[in-house]
Scaffold this motif. Sequence first.
Motif, PDB file in Angstrom:
ATOM      1  N   LYS A  13      20.777  75.675  43.900  1.00 21.79           N
ATOM      2  CA  LYS A  13      21.924  75.419  44.779  1.00 21.79           C
ATOM      3  C   LYS A  13      22.692  74.158  44.400  1.00 21.79           C
ATOM      4  O   LYS A  13      23.764  73.909  44.913  1.00 21.79           O
ATOM      5  CB  LYS A  13      21.449  75.286  46.224  1.00 21.79           C
ATOM      6  N   PHE A  14      22.108  73.348  43.539  1.00 25.68           N
ATOM      7  CA  PHE A  14      22.701  72.061  43.206  1.00 25.68           C
ATOM      8  C   PHE A  14      23.619  72.188  41.986  1.00 25.68           C
ATOM      9  O   PHE A  14      23.184  72.054  40.854  1.00 25.68           O
ATOM     10  CB  PHE A  14      21.600  71.027  42.931  1.00 25.68           C
ATOM     11  N   LEU A  15      24.886  72.431  42.234  1.00 28.24           N
ATOM     12  CA  LEU A  15      25.843  72.519  41.129  1.00 28.24           C
ATOM     13  C   LEU A  15      26.240  71.139  40.643  1.00 28.24           C
ATOM     14  O   LEU A  15      26.434  70.931  39.455  1.00 28.24           O
ATOM     15  CB  LEU A  15      27.080  73.308  41.542  1.00 28.24           C
ATOM     16  N   ASN A  16      26.379  70.201  41.577  1.00 24.07           N
ATOM     17  CA  ASN A  16      26.797  68.847  41.183  1.00 24.07           C
ATOM     18  C   ASN A  16      26.360  67.850  42.250  1.00 24.07           C
ATOM     19  O   ASN A  16      27.188  67.307  42.973  1.00 24.07           O
ATOM     20  CB  ASN A  16      28.308  68.787  40.961  1.00 24.07           C
ATOM     21  N   ILE A  37       9.741  67.198  52.627  1.00 22.67           N
ATOM     22  CA  ILE A  37      11.097  67.727  52.499  1.00 22.67           C
ATOM     23  C   ILE A  37      11.177  68.946  53.394  1.00 22.67           C
ATOM     24  O   ILE A  37      10.411  69.895  53.243  1.00 22.67           O
ATOM     25  CB  ILE A  37      11.416  68.072  51.024  1.00 22.67           C
ATOM     26  N   TYR A  38      12.108  68.905  54.329  1.00 19.97           N
ATOM     27  CA  TYR A  38      12.242  69.950  55.330  1.00 19.97           C
ATOM     28  C   TYR A  38      13.686  70.432  55.337  1.00 19.97           C
ATOM     29  O   TYR A  38      14.619  69.640  55.189  1.00 19.97           O
ATOM     30  CB  TYR A  38      11.877  69.384  56.713  1.00 19.97           C
ATOM     31  N   GLY A  39      13.872  71.716  55.506  1.00 16.64           N
ATOM     32  CA  GLY A  39      15.223  72.251  55.602  1.00 16.64           C
ATOM     33  C   GLY A  39      15.199  73.733  55.875  1.00 16.64           C
ATOM     34  O   GLY A  39      14.156  74.384  55.797  1.00 16.64           O
ATOM     35  N   GLU A  40      16.354  74.283  56.186  1.00 11.34           N
ATOM     36  CA  GLU A  40      16.476  75.705  56.451  1.00 11.34           C
ATOM     37  C   GLU A  40      16.233  76.501  55.178  1.00 11.34           C
ATOM     38  O   GLU A  40      16.356  75.963  54.070  1.00 11.34           O
ATOM     39  CB  GLU A  40      17.870  76.014  56.983  1.00 11.34           C
ATOM     40  N   ASN A  41      15.942  77.789  55.345  1.00 14.24           N
ATOM     41  CA  ASN A  41      15.802  78.669  54.196  1.00 14.24           C
ATOM     42  C   ASN A  41      17.098  78.644  53.389  1.00 14.24           C
ATOM     43  O   ASN A  41      18.195  78.633  53.962  1.00 14.24           O
ATOM     44  CB  ASN A  41      15.499  80.106  54.636  1.00 14.24           C
ATOM     45  N   GLY A  42      16.949  78.601  52.074  1.00 17.78           N
ATOM     46  CA  GLY A  42      18.123  78.607  51.208  1.00 17.78           C
ATOM     47  C   GLY A  42      18.798  77.264  51.054  1.00 17.78           C
ATOM     48  O   GLY A  42      19.905  77.179  50.522  1.00 17.78           O
ATOM     49  N   SER A  43      18.142  76.192  51.496  1.00 19.25           N
ATOM     50  CA  SER A  43      18.780  74.875  51.426  1.00 19.25           C
ATOM     51  C   SER A  43      18.426  74.089  50.162  1.00 19.25           C
ATOM     52  O   SER A  43      18.947  73.007  49.955  1.00 19.25           O
ATOM     53  CB  SER A  43      18.426  74.047  52.670  1.00 19.25           C
ATOM     54  N   GLY A  44      17.518  74.613  49.316  1.00 13.79           N
ATOM     55  CA  GLY A  44      17.200  73.950  48.054  1.00 13.79           C
ATOM     56  C   GLY A  44      15.818  73.336  47.968  1.00 13.79           C
ATOM     57  O   GLY A  44      15.495  72.674  46.981  1.00 13.79           O
ATOM     58  N   LYS A  45      14.959  73.565  48.958  1.00 14.31           N
ATOM     59  CA  LYS A  45      13.609  72.992  48.936  1.00 14.31           C
ATOM     60  C   LYS A  45      12.809  73.499  47.738  1.00 14.31           C
ATOM     61  O   LYS A  45      12.170  72.718  47.044  1.00 14.31           O
ATOM     62  CB  LYS A  45      12.844  73.336  50.225  1.00 14.31           C
ATOM     63  N   THR A  46      12.856  74.800  47.489  1.00 11.51           N
ATOM     64  CA  THR A  46      12.117  75.366  46.363  1.00 11.51           C
ATOM     65  C   THR A  46      12.656  74.833  45.049  1.00 11.51           C
ATOM     66  O   THR A  46      11.888  74.554  44.122  1.00 11.51           O
ATOM     67  CB  THR A  46      12.182  76.909  46.398  1.00 11.51           C
ATOM     68  N   THR A  47      13.956  74.666  44.958  1.00 12.47           N
ATOM     69  CA  THR A  47      14.545  74.103  43.737  1.00 12.47           C
ATOM     70  C   THR A  47      14.005  72.696  43.490  1.00 12.47           C
ATOM     71  O   THR A  47      13.622  72.362  42.362  1.00 12.47           O
ATOM     72  CB  THR A  47      16.083  74.073  43.834  1.00 12.47           C
TER      73      THR A  47
END
Length: 167
Positions: A13-16, A37-47
């Motif tokens: 999710k991190f383009l820049n 690190i906590y966040g909603e699904n699809g927010s970049g935690k796995t990345t």
Amino acid sequence: MIKKFIKISGTGKFLNYSPTVVPAPYRTTDFERLNLIYGENGSGKTTLAIILKSLKDNCALLSKKRAFDRTVPQIVEILTDLTPSPRIIFANNTWDNHYPNLEIFDIHFINENIYTGLEIQNSHKKNLFEIIFGQHGIQLKNDIQQLKDNIQSGNSTIRETKERIEI
């Protein structure tokens, strides 16, 4: 210790991403010894977890997390406590250094290191609450299962042989 992510581009999710892009009230300070690190699904935690796992193992795992927009170069810069070069950079599908003193407790850690008996079938119910930690424990569990399978196969052969003899 990992102090902060300086830049993440072309990755998941991190383009820049850079800390200066984040509005001032939402910027974080440097990481501490232990971080959640906590966040909603699809927010970049796995990345982020994949970035750190790749950094730890000095592997090209990160190149598999390439962003869909391939016009943006895949670059990750991380500030660490290493001396004399605290900045570690991932570019051209490789790290210029690695940081092995990391542990990432994510779903991949659980899948690789904890046997939980998640498949709930009648044959698994007796193991429903069995939990094994670590690679060594998982290997022992697999060895025990192989021995049980061998015993079951041997017992089946004995039964079949017995039936042939009794006829």
